[in-house]
Design a protein around this motif. Structure first.
Motif, short mmCIF file in Angstrom:
data_model
loop_
_atom_site.label_atom_id
_atom_site.label_comp_id
_atom_site.label_asym_id
_atom_site.label_seq_id
_atom_site.Cartn_x
_atom_site.Cartn_y
_atom_site.Cartn_z
N LYS A 208 46.30 12.99 -8.04
CA LYS A 208 47.11 12.03 -7.28
C LYS A 208 48.58 12.43 -7.28
O LYS A 208 49.30 12.14 -6.32
CB LYS A 208 46.93 10.62 -7.86
N TYR A 229 46.04 15.13 2.26
CA TYR A 229 45.45 14.20 1.30
C TYR A 229 44.94 12.91 1.95
O TYR A 229 44.82 11.88 1.30
CB TYR A 229 46.44 13.91 0.18
N PRO A 233 43.64 11.88 -2.10
CA PRO A 233 43.92 10.56 -2.70
C PRO A 233 44.95 9.74 -1.92
O PRO A 233 45.32 8.66 -2.35
CB PRO A 233 44.47 10.92 -4.08
N ARG A 249 51.27 3.74 0.23
CA ARG A 249 50.40 4.85 0.64
C ARG A 249 50.60 5.11 2.13
O ARG A 249 50.64 4.17 2.94
CB ARG A 249 48.94 4.52 0.35
#
Length: 318
Positions: A208, A229, A233, A249
């Motif tokens: 991560k 990603y 993650p 995120r």
């Protein structure tokens, strides 16, 4: 000629290739996969996708921690396989194992070898800005993805390619490439090409932490991190909500060419189409889909309908 195959693999990418073999003329007589691992919040043991598929087809499953124990090597020898097919197994196989099947072991690797040997070739190729990827079917030796190549299939990495979409592309070409290699081995026409010594690179396993955004990098580099990603993650950065540090995120973003002078990480524009953030090369990253803690991914339009105060021009993302 049908071959008697032992299959070794663990994740979804491997399971898809196992399904290709199950649908073929070949006989999958045993499956090796990683031991069951704790998963989800309850940390209950979880079988790998390969194990789940094997059990559905009543295939014997073996899950050694490694092949250091003589009994594990003896069990493989007793199967009497013509060949072992290895796809994202997660173990380096010793020479004694590689020599056990009649035709040795072959590996399906998701890169154009010798570029991106190692555990995470899909993510590393996108992160590096490569324009091309592919699948190599390799005769395995004791090195890390160093064996001679039997079959190569290529594909383009599009400008909006994500780790997920490239994964799916490589699945489409990997199965036919594997069957081509097995057919050549079975009829004696296989010809393996030694990998060149130039162009070697390693796709180290990611965590991560690799997906954490560094706003000092260029906008293009950050965009590549976001795409690499996705869906796991997922690239992320820090922000403040009512004085509390939170993780944001970022699912979709693209680099812009317009020059700006704001410090890296500064929010320079916010509207229903996204958030614009200054990057280290005096360019901007346009963020169009995000995910707040405890929420599902959403567009900026949906976010602003409920939390118009959350991101403001002049504030900084960490």
């Amino acid at each position: 000629m049908p071959l008697k195959i032992v299959f070794a693999g663990t994740p979804d990418f491997a399971a898809a290739h196992l399904q290709t073999l199950l649908d073929s003329e070949h006989d999958v007589v045993a499956v090796y996969t990683q031991p069951d691992r704790p998963a989800n919040r309850g940390k209950s043991l979880h079988a790998s996708p390969v194990k789940q598929l094997a059990l559905q087809h009543d295939i014997d499953v073996y899950q050694p921690l490694n092949f250091k124990e003589a009994e594990d090597r003896a069990a493989l020898d007793a199967i009497g396989a013509d060949i072992m097919v290895v796809v994202a197994y997660g173990l380096l196989l010793p020479q004694t194992v590689l020599d056990t099947p009649k035709y040795g072991c072959i590996n399906v690797h998701a890169s154009l070898l010798p570029r991106w040997r190692g555990a995470a070739p899909i993510q590393r190729a996108i992160e590096a800005g490569d324009s091309e990827s592919g699948v190599c079917i390799m005769q395995m030796d004791a090195g890390l993805d160093t064996g001679p190549v039997l079959v190569t299939r290529r594909c383009e990495i599009e400008s909006d390619e994500t780790g997920g979409s490239l994964h799916d592309k490589l699945l489409e070409i990997g199965g036919p490439a594997l069957l081509q290699a097995l057919a050549a081995i079975a009829d004696g026409s296989a010809s393996a090409q030694v990998q060149p010594s130039e162009g070697v690179s390693y796709a180290h396993k990611f965590s991560k932490a690799d997906a954490a955004i560094n706003w000092q990098k260029s906008a293009q580099q950050i965009e590549q991190t976001v795409r690499a990603y996705n869906p796991f993650p997922v690239a992320h950065c820090g922000f403040e909500d009512k004085g509390k540090a939170q993780r944001l995120r970022i699912w979709q973003a693209n680099a812009l060419e317009e020059n700006i002078t704001d410090p890296a990480g500064t929010i320079v524009k916010v509207d229903q189409n996204g958030i614009w953030v200054a990057c280290g090369d005096n360019k901007q990253l346009h963020i169009s889909q995000i995910q707040l803690p405890g929420k599902k991914p959403m567009s900026l339009k949906d976010l602003l309908n409920g939390r118009a105060d959350l991101f403001n021009v002049g504030e900084a993302l960490s």
